[in-house]
Design a protein around this motif. Structure first.
Motif, PDB file in Angstrom:
ATOM      1  N   CYS A  22       0.801  -1.223   0.000  1.00 54.99           N
ATOM      2  CA  CYS A  22       0.000   0.000   0.000  1.00 54.99           C
ATOM      3  C   CYS A  22       0.831   1.268   0.000  1.00 54.99           C
ATOM      4  O   CYS A  22       0.567   2.182  -0.764  1.00 54.99           O
ATOM      5  N   ASN A  23       1.783   1.359   0.891  1.00 59.10           N
ATOM      6  CA  ASN A  23       2.477   2.630   1.053  1.00 59.10           C
ATOM      7  C   ASN A  23       3.898   2.531   0.534  1.00 59.10           C
ATOM      8  O   ASN A  23       4.840   2.320   1.287  1.00 59.10           O
ATOM      9  N   ILE A  24       4.055   2.687  -0.777  1.00 62.94           N
ATOM     10  CA  ILE A  24       5.358   2.591  -1.407  1.00 62.94           C
ATOM     11  C   ILE A  24       5.831   3.992  -1.780  1.00 62.94           C
ATOM     12  O   ILE A  24       5.102   4.763  -2.363  1.00 62.94           O
ATOM     13  N   VAL A  25       7.059   4.314  -1.452  1.00 61.98           N
ATOM     14  CA  VAL A  25       7.660   5.564  -1.889  1.00 61.98           C
ATOM     15  C   VAL A  25       8.837   5.217  -2.780  1.00 61.98           C
ATOM     16  O   VAL A  25       9.665   4.393  -2.420  1.00 61.98           O
ATOM     17  N   VAL A  26       8.905   5.816  -3.957  1.00 63.37           N
ATOM     18  CA  VAL A  26       9.996   5.537  -4.868  1.00 63.37           C
ATOM     19  C   VAL A  26      11.319   5.864  -4.196  1.00 63.37           C
ATOM     20  O   VAL A  26      11.460   6.889  -3.527  1.00 63.37           O
ATOM     21  N   ALA A  27      12.291   4.978  -4.361  1.00 64.72           N
ATOM     22  CA  ALA A  27      13.616   5.215  -3.776  1.00 64.72           C
ATOM     23  C   ALA A  27      14.181   6.514  -4.306  1.00 64.72           C
ATOM     24  O   ALA A  27      14.310   6.715  -5.492  1.00 64.72           O
ATOM     25  N   ASN A  28      14.485   7.437  -3.420  1.00 63.88           N
ATOM     26  CA  ASN A  28      14.958   8.738  -3.881  1.00 63.88           C
ATOM     27  C   ASN A  28      15.950   9.362  -2.916  1.00 63.88           C
ATOM     28  O   ASN A  28      16.087  10.566  -2.845  1.00 63.88           O
ATOM     29  N   GLY A  29      16.643   8.529  -2.159  1.00 63.91           N
ATOM     30  CA  GLY A  29      17.673   9.073  -1.297  1.00 63.91           C
ATOM     31  C   GLY A  29      17.174   9.590   0.033  1.00 63.91           C
ATOM     32  O   GLY A  29      17.907  10.262   0.741  1.00 63.91           O
ATOM     33  N   GLU A  30      15.931   9.284   0.409  1.00 66.11           N
ATOM     34  CA  GLU A  30      15.403   9.792   1.662  1.00 66.11           C
ATOM     35  C   GLU A  30      16.176   9.270   2.872  1.00 66.11           C
ATOM     36  O   GLU A  30      16.216   9.912   3.912  1.00 66.11           O
ATOM     37  N   ASP A  31      16.741   8.064   2.756  1.00 67.51           N
ATOM     38  CA  ASP A  31      17.412   7.465   3.905  1.00 67.51           C
ATOM     39  C   ASP A  31      18.782   8.065   4.173  1.00 67.51           C
ATOM     40  O   ASP A  31      19.373   7.819   5.215  1.00 67.51           O
ATOM     41  N   PHE A  32      19.330   8.808   3.225  1.00 71.60           N
ATOM     42  CA  PHE A  32      20.653   9.399   3.384  1.00 71.60           C
ATOM     43  C   PHE A  32      20.572  10.886   3.052  1.00 71.60           C
ATOM     44  O   PHE A  32      19.816  11.289   2.179  1.00 71.60           O
ATOM     45  N   PRO A  33      21.369  11.712   3.722  1.00 67.75           N
ATOM     46  CA  PRO A  33      21.329  13.150   3.447  1.00 67.75           C
ATOM     47  C   PRO A  33      21.975  13.508   2.114  1.00 67.75           C
ATOM     48  O   PRO A  33      22.985  12.926   1.721  1.00 67.75           O
ATOM     49  N   PHE A  34      21.359  14.422   1.406  1.00 65.73           N
ATOM     50  CA  PHE A  34      21.960  15.006   0.213  1.00 65.73           C
ATOM     51  C   PHE A  34      21.432  16.416   0.101  1.00 65.73           C
ATOM     52  O   PHE A  34      20.435  16.783   0.732  1.00 65.73           O
ATOM     53  N   GLY A  35      22.111  17.244  -0.680  1.00 63.39           N
ATOM     54  CA  GLY A  35      21.702  18.638  -0.771  1.00 63.39           C
ATOM     55  C   GLY A  35      21.905  19.192  -2.158  1.00 63.39           C
ATOM     56  O   GLY A  35      22.231  18.479  -3.111  1.00 63.39           O
ATOM     57  N   TYR A  36      21.743  20.512  -2.260  1.00 65.91           N
ATOM     58  CA  TYR A  36      21.852  21.202  -3.544  1.00 65.91           C
ATOM     59  C   TYR A  36      22.868  22.335  -3.514  1.00 65.91           C
ATOM     60  O   TYR A  36      23.424  22.692  -4.541  1.00 65.91           O
ATOM     61  N   ALA A  37      23.106  22.915  -2.338  1.00 66.02           N
ATOM     62  CA  ALA A  37      24.070  24.001  -2.242  1.00 66.02           C
ATOM     63  C   ALA A  37      25.480  23.441  -2.386  1.00 66.02           C
ATOM     64  O   ALA A  37      25.731  22.251  -2.159  1.00 66.02           O
ATOM     65  N   ASN A  38      26.419  24.310  -2.776  1.00 68.14           N
ATOM     66  CA  ASN A  38      27.815  23.881  -2.925  1.00 68.14           C
ATOM     67  C   ASN A  38      28.337  23.307  -1.613  1.00 68.14           C
ATOM     68  O   ASN A  38      28.154  23.880  -0.548  1.00 68.14           O
ATOM     69  N   GLY A  39      28.968  22.153  -1.723  1.00 66.21           N
ATOM     70  CA  GLY A  39      29.490  21.505  -0.522  1.00 66.21           C
ATOM     71  C   GLY A  39      29.662  20.022  -0.755  1.00 66.21           C
ATOM     72  O   GLY A  39      29.656  19.536  -1.884  1.00 66.21           O
ATOM     73  N   THR A  40      29.801  19.283   0.338  1.00 64.75           N
ATOM     74  CA  THR A  40      30.096  17.850   0.230  1.00 64.75           C
ATOM     75  C   THR A  40      28.883  17.016  -0.162  1.00 64.75           C
ATOM     76  O   THR A  40      29.024  15.820  -0.442  1.00 64.75           O
ATOM     77  N   GLN A  41      27.683  17.600  -0.141  1.00 61.73           N
ATOM     78  CA  GLN A  41      26.484  16.835  -0.466  1.00 61.73           C
ATOM     79  C   GLN A  41      25.748  17.407  -1.678  1.00 61.73           C
ATOM     80  O   GLN A  41      24.610  17.042  -1.939  1.00 61.73           O
ATOM     81  N   ASP A  42      26.388  18.297  -2.444  1.00 66.07           N
ATOM     82  CA  ASP A  42      25.703  18.905  -3.581  1.00 66.07           C
ATOM     83  C   ASP A  42      25.643  17.924  -4.751  1.00 66.07           C
ATOM     84  O   ASP A  42      26.259  16.857  -4.719  1.00 66.07           O
ATOM     85  N   PRO A  43      24.876  18.245  -5.813  1.00 63.17           N
ATOM     86  CA  PRO A  43      24.671  17.295  -6.913  1.00 63.17           C
ATOM     87  C   PRO A  43      25.943  16.737  -7.530  1.00 63.17           C
ATOM     88  O   PRO A  43      25.961  15.572  -7.952  1.00 63.17           O
TER      89      PRO A  43
END
Length: 268
Positions: A22-43
């Motif tokens: 019933c409650n499926i969420v497409v795998a999209n990195g929710e379990d691990f931190p990521f970001g968009y601003a410049n830094g160690t987690q940006d795209p």
């Protein structure tokens, strides 16, 4: 020949027996931190953060988003309508820090058919600015309706582009719930019942190409449908989304290489 197909009673009723989760969420990195601003987690670093995110490095040459460039378009002689049909569903609004997600709790909410595969709506979310561009033009907001096959092995996304103008009625419908989880990462709220048919417009021209998820793990093989009609969203609504979660002020993945992909265009 590519075939979107008609949404039929077989899609909604014959396939119900195989939908067990019933409650499926497409795998999209929710379990691990990521970001968009410049830094160690940006795209640019996503592919280095986790082993299962290596597709984000673009090795497969089918990454998203892309620029929908006229010189790369292949106008289809036969127009195949994008026939979508949805049912009422209870929804949960979730603040994921990098965006606001609307999750559809009804596994039989509906969707569309592409090349013989039934794709069911799982969730939708927003990006600012738009991730896709049309001939170099970015838009203020982009909404993604994420669908998967019943076994969740295939994904398809329907994307809508927005420019500033009058308020978007669909966004206005859930505005109070977004405000209720504003600034609270990970918070969820029951947002009642909604009919995704409210997202369907009368004009059905669209771009179609094969790409990837635009967030980790950047899985490829995603069927992208970007609607040609540009919608409108008010500045107040954009600001509401910005206020809701820190990363929303710029949560668009940079444009990826088209390589040798063709962009098919279907228009009435």
């Amino acid at each position: 020949m590519e075939e979107t197909g008609m949404v039929s009673s077989v899609f909604f009723y014959g396939s119900l027996m195989v939908l067990l989760v019933c409650n499926i969420v497409v795998a999209n990195g929710e379990d691990f931190p990521f970001g968009y601003a410049n830094g160690t987690q940006d795209p640019s670093e996503w592919g280095h953060l986790h082993e299962e995110w290596k597709a984000c490095l673009g090795y497969g040459h089918h990454q998203s988003p892309i620029q929908l460039n006229y010189t790369k378009q292949e106008i289809q002689k036969q127009f195949i309508p994008l026939n979508r049909a949805y049912n009422m569903s209870r929804i949960t609004m979730i603040n994921r820090y990098h965006d606001i997600m609307m999750r559809f709790e009804n596994p039989y909410v509906g969707g569309f058919v592409h090349s013989g595969t039934n794709f069911y709506l799982r969730q939708l979310h927003w990006h600012k600015p738009s991730e896709h561009e049309i001939n170099g033009e970015k838009f203020h907001v982009e909404m993604h309706m994420v669908h998967t096959s019943h076994d969740h092995k295939e994904s398809a996304v329907i994307a809508f582009l927005y420019k500033l103008g009058s308020p978007d009625p669909f966004l206005a419908e859930v505005e109070k719930y977004i405000r209720n989880i504003s600034g609270a990462e990970g918070q969820k709220i029951d947002a009642g019942m909604i009919n995704p048919n409210d997202t369907i417009e009368q004009y059905h021209g669209y771009y179609r190409y094969l790409g990837s998820l635009t967030t980790p793990p950047c899985t490829e093989g995603v069927v992208w449908t970007v609607m040609q009609q540009v919608r409108s969203v008010s500045m107040e609504q954009v600001q509401m989304l910005i206020n809701a979660t820190p990363d929303f002020k710029d949560n668009a993945r940079p444009i990826q290489n088209i390589d040798n992909r063709n962009i098919k265009v279907y228009q009435p």
